[in-house]
Scaffold this motif. Structure first.
Motif, PDB file in Angstrom:
ATOM      1  N   LEU A  48      24.563  14.160  32.280  1.00  0.00           N
ATOM      2  CA  LEU A  48      25.189  12.662  32.476  1.00  0.00           C
ATOM      3  C   LEU A  48      26.523  12.594  31.638  1.00  0.00           C
ATOM      4  O   LEU A  48      26.506  12.637  30.539  1.00  0.00           O
TER       5      LEU A  48
ATOM      6  N   LYS B 134      24.706   0.174  35.567  1.00  0.00           N
ATOM      7  CA  LYS B 134      25.466   1.099  35.617  1.00  0.00           C
ATOM      8  C   LYS B 134      25.727   1.887  34.337  1.00  0.00           C
ATOM      9  O   LYS B 134      26.305   1.140  33.603  1.00  0.00           O
TER      10      LYS B 134
ATOM     11  N   TYR C  85      19.205  14.653  34.898  1.00  0.00           N
ATOM     12  CA  TYR C  85      20.150  13.763  34.119  1.00  0.00           C
ATOM     13  C   TYR C  85      20.601  14.509  32.747  1.00  0.00           C
ATOM     14  O   TYR C  85      21.348  13.778  31.953  1.00  0.00           O
TER      15      TYR C  85
ATOM     16  N   ARG D 145      15.095   4.615  35.326  1.00  0.00           N
ATOM     17  CA  ARG D 145      16.309   5.105  35.608  1.00  0.00           C
ATOM     18  C   ARG D 145      16.399   5.668  37.100  1.00  0.00           C
ATOM     19  O   ARG D 145      15.397   5.734  37.765  1.00  0.00           O
TER      20      ARG D 145
ATOM     21  N   THR E 276      27.847   8.616  35.171  1.00  0.00           N
ATOM     22  CA  THR E 276      27.958   9.397  36.544  1.00  0.00           C
ATOM     23  C   THR E 276      27.523  10.749  36.320  1.00  0.00           C
ATOM     24  O   THR E 276      27.188  11.139  35.389  1.00  0.00           O
TER      25      THR E 276
ATOM     26  N   GLN F   5      23.351   1.047  46.281  1.00  0.00           N
ATOM     27  CA  GLN F   5      23.901   0.474  44.986  1.00  0.00           C
ATOM     28  C   GLN F   5      23.754  -1.053  44.834  1.00  0.00           C
ATOM     29  O   GLN F   5      23.503  -1.503  43.921  1.00  0.00           O
TER      30      GLN F   5
ATOM     31  N   SER G 270      19.435   7.004  40.189  1.00  0.00           N
ATOM     32  CA  SER G 270      21.003   7.254  40.791  1.00  0.00           C
ATOM     33  C   SER G 270      21.050   7.198  42.168  1.00  0.00           C
ATOM     34  O   SER G 270      19.897   7.367  43.038  1.00  0.00           O
ATOM     35  N   THR G 271      22.107   7.200  42.668  1.00  0.00           N
ATOM     36  CA  THR G 271      22.462   7.171  44.089  1.00  0.00           C
ATOM     37  C   THR G 271      23.884   7.699  44.215  1.00  0.00           C
ATOM     38  O   THR G 271      24.777   7.622  43.414  1.00  0.00           O
TER      39      THR G 271
ATOM     40  N   SER H   7      27.570  11.147  41.726  1.00  0.00           N
ATOM     41  CA  SER H   7      26.450  10.160  42.016  1.00  0.00           C
ATOM     42  C   SER H   7      26.502   8.939  40.601  1.00  0.00           C
ATOM     43  O   SER H   7      27.105   9.285  39.769  1.00  0.00           O
ATOM     44  N   TYR H   8      26.105   7.776  41.229  1.00  0.00           N
ATOM     45  CA  TYR H   8      26.303   6.762  39.921  1.00  0.00           C
ATOM     46  C   TYR H   8      24.907   6.689  39.362  1.00  0.00           C
ATOM     47  O   TYR H   8      23.883   6.518  40.144  1.00  0.00           O
ATOM     48  N   VAL H   9      24.820   6.395  38.042  1.00  0.00           N
ATOM     49  CA  VAL H   9      23.516   6.356  37.269  1.00  0.00           C
ATOM     50  C   VAL H   9      23.240   4.921  36.779  1.00  0.00           C
ATOM     51  O   VAL H   9      24.178   4.362  36.554  1.00  0.00           O
ATOM     52  N   TYR H  10      22.047   4.447  36.863  1.00  0.00           N
ATOM     53  CA  TYR H  10      21.730   3.145  36.631  1.00  0.00           C
ATOM     54  C   TYR H  10      20.431   3.126  35.629  1.00  0.00           C
ATOM     55  O   TYR H  10      19.678   4.147  35.987  1.00  0.00           O
TER      56      TYR H  10
END
Length: 181
Positions: free
Chosen positions: A79, A151, A76, A130, A154, A141, A132-133, A165-168
Motif C-alpha cells: 500500500l 481513501k 495490501y 478495507r 493507492t 468509487q 479497493s477498486t 487501484s484506489y484503496v479505502y
C-alpha cells in the motif's frame, strides 16, 4: 436485501455474476477484471474459506455477490498510503458485483449497508473494513465513498504492471476512538 453465505452449489451463479460484472466494466471502458481475475479458482477458494456471499433481494432473487476476506490480506502489503487504524481485526471486501439485470435499483448501496449490518451482528470484533477498486471504476468509487469509506492510498500494479487501484478503509463505529457527531 439479504446476504447468504455461498456454497459450491452457488459456484456457477457467482461466476455468471462476475462475468457479467466484467462485461459491464468493459462496456464503460474500465480495464478492471479484463484479465484472468477473478477466476474459478479464486471463487472456489472464497467458498471453501467461507468468504463468498450472494446478495439477494427481498423476494429471494440473487442480484449480486461479494467476498468478505479475513485478515491478514497480503494483497495490501505494498500500500502506498496509511491505514486509518493499524489493526489485525479487519476484513477486506473483494469481488463485488451486481448483475446488470438488476442495475439501477440501488442494490449496490443496499449491499454495502447490509454488509455493514451483517459484520456488526456476526463479526463484532472487526474494527476496520478495507476495499479497493480500479482508478477508472467511478461507479464503485462512488458507492464506496457514499458508504463512508475514506481513501487511504493507492496500489500500483495489483493485477497488471500499469494498473492503479484506489484503496479505502472504514472504521467500524465501535472501534473509532473519535466518532463523528
Amino acid at each position: 436485501m439479504k446476504m447468504k453465505k455461498a456454497t459450491m452449489d452457488d459456484l456457477d451463479t457467482i461466476l455468471a455474476i462476475l462475468r457479467n460484472g466484467r462485461d459491464q466494466l468493459a462496456e464503460r471502458g474500465v480495464d478492471q477484471w479484463q484479465g484472468d481475475y477473478p477466476n474459478v479458482q479464486h471463487i472456489k477458494e472464497d467458498i471453501e474459506h467461507g468468504y463468498a456471499y450472494l446478495a439477494q433481494s427481498n423476494d429471494d432473487l440473487t442480484v449480486g455477490t461479494l467476498a468478505i476476506v479475513d485478515a491478514p490480506d497480503h494483497f495490501y502489503d505494498d500500500l502506498d498510503g496509511q491505514w486509518l487504524m493499524e489493526t489485525e481485526d479487519y476484513v477486506v471486501i473483494h469481488r463485488v458485483a451486481i448483475h446488470s439485470d438488476h442495475a439501477g435499483k440501488g442494490y449496490a448501496s443496499k449491499l454495502f449497508v447490509h454488509m455493514l449490518d451483517y459484520l456488526e451482528e456476526h463479526r463484532p470484533a472487526i474494527k476496520s473494513i478495507r476495499i479497493s477498486t480500479n482508478e477508472h471504476n467511478q461507479a464503485m468509487q462512488h458507492v464506496i465513498a457514499k458508504n463512508g469509506f475514506t481513501k487511504v492510498g493507492t496500489l500500483h500494479g495489483a493485477f497488471r504492471p500499469q494498473e492503479l487501484s484506489y484503496v479505502y478503509e472504514l472504521l467500524v463505529p465501535s472501534a473509532n476512538p473519535h466518532p463523528q457527531v
